[in-house]
Enzyme design. Sequence first.
Site, mmCIF file in Angstrom:
data_model
loop_
_atom_site.group_PDB
_atom_site.id
_atom_site.type_symbol
_atom_site.label_atom_id
_atom_site.label_comp_id
_atom_site.label_asym_id
_atom_site.label_seq_id
_atom_site.Cartn_x
_atom_site.Cartn_y
_atom_site.Cartn_z
ATOM 1 N N LYS A 72 2.995 -2.952 -6.847
ATOM 2 C CA LYS A 72 4.410 -2.938 -7.189
ATOM 3 C C LYS A 72 5.274 -3.602 -6.131
ATOM 4 O O LYS A 72 6.171 -4.361 -6.434
ATOM 5 C CB LYS A 72 4.846 -1.481 -7.376
ATOM 6 C CG LYS A 72 6.311 -1.309 -7.761
ATOM 7 C CD LYS A 72 6.543 -1.770 -9.165
ATOM 8 C CE LYS A 72 7.967 -1.595 -9.632
ATOM 9 N NZ LYS A 72 8.237 -2.460 -10.795
ATOM 10 N N LYS B 19 5.207 -11.303 -18.121
ATOM 11 C CA LYS B 19 4.833 -9.948 -18.538
ATOM 12 C C LYS B 19 3.475 -9.985 -19.228
ATOM 13 O O LYS B 19 2.624 -9.141 -18.985
ATOM 14 C CB LYS B 19 5.879 -9.356 -19.510
ATOM 15 C CG LYS B 19 7.170 -8.911 -18.853
ATOM 16 C CD LYS B 19 6.977 -7.667 -18.035
ATOM 17 C CE LYS B 19 7.852 -7.559 -16.819
ATOM 18 N NZ LYS B 19 7.979 -8.563 -15.845
ATOM 19 N N CYS C 272 0.867 -1.158 0.000
ATOM 20 C CA CYS C 272 0.000 0.000 0.000
ATOM 21 C C CYS C 272 0.903 1.206 0.000
ATOM 22 O O CYS C 272 2.096 1.094 0.277
ATOM 23 C CB CYS C 272 -0.887 0.007 1.234
ATOM 24 S SG CYS C 272 0.023 0.383 2.700
ATOM 25 N N TRP D 48 -4.170 -2.039 -1.092
ATOM 26 C CA TRP D 48 -4.197 -3.333 -1.788
ATOM 27 C C TRP D 48 -4.820 -4.281 -0.776
ATOM 28 O O TRP D 48 -4.200 -4.619 0.235
ATOM 29 C CB TRP D 48 -2.773 -3.765 -2.163
ATOM 30 C CG TRP D 48 -2.728 -5.032 -2.957
ATOM 31 C CD1 TRP D 48 -2.851 -5.155 -4.311
ATOM 32 C CD2 TRP D 48 -2.537 -6.361 -2.455
ATOM 33 N NE1 TRP D 48 -2.746 -6.473 -4.675
ATOM 34 C CE2 TRP D 48 -2.556 -7.237 -3.558
ATOM 35 C CE3 TRP D 48 -2.358 -6.901 -1.185
ATOM 36 C CZ2 TRP D 48 -2.395 -8.615 -3.430
ATOM 37 C CZ3 TRP D 48 -2.210 -8.276 -1.052
ATOM 38 C CH2 TRP D 48 -2.227 -9.115 -2.170
ATOM 39 N N GLU E 51 9.954 -15.086 -18.314
ATOM 40 C CA GLU E 51 9.758 -13.653 -18.093
ATOM 41 C C GLU E 51 8.754 -13.068 -19.098
ATOM 42 O O GLU E 51 7.892 -12.259 -18.744
ATOM 43 C CB GLU E 51 11.117 -12.940 -18.168
ATOM 44 C CG GLU E 51 11.081 -11.434 -18.136
ATOM 45 C CD GLU E 51 10.466 -10.833 -16.874
ATOM 46 O OE1 GLU E 51 10.111 -11.587 -15.955
ATOM 47 O OE2 GLU E 51 10.297 -9.611 -16.842
ATOM 48 N N GLU F 140 0.621 -10.801 -16.699
ATOM 49 C CA GLU F 140 0.514 -9.796 -15.647
ATOM 50 C C GLU F 140 -0.258 -8.548 -16.098
ATOM 51 O O GLU F 140 -1.061 -8.005 -15.341
ATOM 52 C CB GLU F 140 1.940 -9.405 -15.246
ATOM 53 C CG GLU F 140 2.073 -8.386 -14.171
ATOM 54 C CD GLU F 140 3.535 -8.157 -13.772
ATOM 55 O OE1 GLU F 140 4.430 -8.417 -14.602
ATOM 56 O OE2 GLU F 140 3.766 -7.708 -12.641
ATOM 57 N N ASN G 177 0.003 -0.725 6.984
ATOM 58 C CA ASN G 177 0.498 -1.602 5.922
ATOM 59 C C ASN G 177 0.946 -2.883 6.591
ATOM 60 O O ASN G 177 1.713 -2.847 7.542
ATOM 61 C CB ASN G 177 1.676 -0.945 5.182
ATOM 62 C CG ASN G 177 2.204 -1.819 4.046
ATOM 63 O OD1 ASN G 177 1.542 -2.777 3.644
ATOM 64 N ND2 ASN G 177 3.366 -1.489 3.539
ATOM 65 N N GLY G 178 0.452 -4.008 6.113
ATOM 66 C CA GLY G 178 0.863 -5.282 6.709
ATOM 67 C C GLY G 178 -0.348 -6.111 7.071
ATOM 68 O O GLY G 178 -1.467 -5.836 6.615
ATOM 69 N N ARG H 100 1.766 1.207 -5.533
ATOM 70 C CA ARG H 100 1.921 0.264 -4.427
ATOM 71 C C ARG H 100 0.599 -0.382 -4.028
ATOM 72 O O ARG H 100 0.564 -1.283 -3.183
ATOM 73 C CB ARG H 100 2.524 0.971 -3.229
ATOM 74 C CG ARG H 100 3.924 1.467 -3.466
ATOM 75 C CD ARG H 100 4.465 2.102 -2.219
ATOM 76 N NE ARG H 100 4.704 1.111 -1.196
ATOM 77 C CZ ARG H 100 5.910 0.629 -0.893
ATOM 78 N NH1 ARG H 100 6.958 1.067 -1.531
ATOM 79 N NH2 ARG H 100 6.053 -0.268 0.037
ATOM 80 N N HIS I 262 6.562 -33.454 -22.968
ATOM 81 C CA HIS I 262 6.242 -34.134 -21.706
ATOM 82 C C HIS I 262 4.886 -33.687 -21.170
ATOM 83 O O HIS I 262 4.570 -33.939 -20.011
ATOM 84 C CB HIS I 262 7.348 -33.853 -20.676
ATOM 85 C CG HIS I 262 8.695 -34.349 -21.112
ATOM 86 N ND1 HIS I 262 8.979 -35.685 -21.252
ATOM 87 C CD2 HIS I 262 9.814 -33.693 -21.487
ATOM 88 C CE1 HIS I 262 10.237 -35.829 -21.674
ATOM 89 N NE2 HIS I 262 10.759 -34.621 -21.844
#
Length: 611
Positions: free
Chosen positions: A606, A493, A2, A95, A489, A496, A121-122, A28, A512
């Site tokens: 983030k 991307k 946050c 968040w 990666e 996301e 936050n937490g 955030r 496989h």
Amino acid sequence: MCGIFGYVGPRTNGAELVLEGLKALEYRGYDSWGVAAVPLSFRPPSRNPKDKKWIPGQARDDKKTIIVKKKTGKIGGASVADIPASSLALGHTRWATHGGVTQVNAHPHADCSGSIALVHNGIFENYEEIKRALLKKGHRFISETDTEVAVHLIEEYAKKLAFPKAVRRAFMEMKGFNAIIAMRADKQEFVVARNGSPLVVGFGKGENFLASDPAALLPHTKNVHFLEDGEMAIVSPDNVRIIEAKTGHAVSVRIQTLTWSAGQAEKGNYSFFMLKEIYEQPGVIKMITKTGAAQADKLARTVRSSYGTYMVGCGTAAYAGIAGSYLFSKIAHRHVNCAIGSEFGYALDFLGPKSLVIALSQSGETMDLLEGVKKAKTKGARVIALVNVFGSSLYRLSDEPILIGAGPEKAVASTKAFVGILSHLVLLSFALAGEAKKGQKLLHQAAKSVDDVLGEASVKRLKALAAALKDTDHIYVIGRGLSYPASLETALKIKEISYIHAEGMAAGELKHGPLALVTQGTPCIAFLPNDETYGANLAGAMEMGARGGMIVGISYKPHEIFDHFIPVLDAGEATIIPNVVVGQLLAYYLTIEKGLDPDMPRNLAKSVTVK
Ligand code: M6R
């Protein structure tokens, strides 16, 4: 996960300053936001005994409540013009963890009287049992959050204790990793406590600031104190007192100077931070090529003298670690163990004082990584952090921090920090092999190759590809060797920010299992650089093509099986860098094609400061 921003000082537009701070921190957390402000009439204007109307410790008029404005969704063009003039204001971008995304659950939260406000936050792990006890004492709760319990707990203790003591006592009862900022209507000060979640105090002239991320302080000050775990701060306009939460003993203020500039953290002419950050990458690579060699040499000596090296990171940074393991093997003929931050703690029983942990992180605040690193430290391991944010928790926790040097990264999707880590790892691998110059040369080529990927012709191709793929549900990305982490990666991307399901995999794994998913028209991206993986990876692409797959070849040369060809100039072992930039741009344009916001994708934030 946050953003927190607070202002205390002589200015009277506190709510606006906080809103601006929140805008800078919105990456955030962006489910909802809120600002709390003490209207000026509540502020004790002076300690002047002649000011008869004001009795210390009490509000100055009947309206004892702090003004709180909360909204769901992103801040966008929101205004706080409806909040009265204030010199003490606090805000939060959320968040969600406990309780859905609603206006009521947004922070700041207030106590029963409305004269104490708090942001958090937490995760307050034992909030339920404390809430039960507070309910019995008559406290009224209106939200589903753990945070609201904290403000009522402070209210309870403030009945008998001075405010800072009440906050301290409440904080000591909170289990888990938390950061809280509390304020009261009748005092022009914040009381702040940190355990695990980041908080920074910014020092102004006759005014002070608080933020969860130092970048948000840049427009106001570069002088900061990073609160350590277990520290509290009492912050008024002209004074900052730091104390140890456990004992209440004073701790000296450690002022550090931020190195970034405010302009670096702005979007400039770009429509999104992500695009700006993608285009900054050639500069980042060139800068690391110039300045990273000495660091790489020093780190190479540490690696040589260690017994076992471990690279640890989360998400994109974990993929950088996997790339590091291939670079170490290929270039330096050395073994390195890779681990995902959240799993590292379960697999480090064999670490010892000669072990070396290289912790990779953009933010330096990723809880999963910090936890693993702390455990490794208890085993005596040496920790080197390759981290982008100066003064971050990982930076301070490590025995030796190395700054990635990518500049502020604000888009949720990590781009330039990843490329920055890769650049450092290329230099390190060549330094270990005693061929530092060769590493620099390859990075030069990589920067050129990235320039080419970002050039007009290449972008046109990638835009056309994005337009062709935008309605697909699944994309498969394959690679071998260094192209395996490039595939992981690229897929990360894509999923996301564009919300298209994408899977990155080692091409050898296709047969496989995953090959069963390829049917007529399934998009399959294959990385085919000029290295020993070319032939085998091409075979993978052919296997997909034979089942109807639509093949996108990312390579230094065309091939007849490609339905789309994205050329990438060869940069030897550093080719993973331009390859990944192709993945970043494709993900970006897929997102734009779909009309989505690449900077703030749904459900994410983030800085992942919770477990
Ligand atoms: O700040 P960090 O590098 O420690 O963050 C780790 C991950 O959360 C991060 O890389 C995440 O996977 C990105 N959003 C990916 O683009």
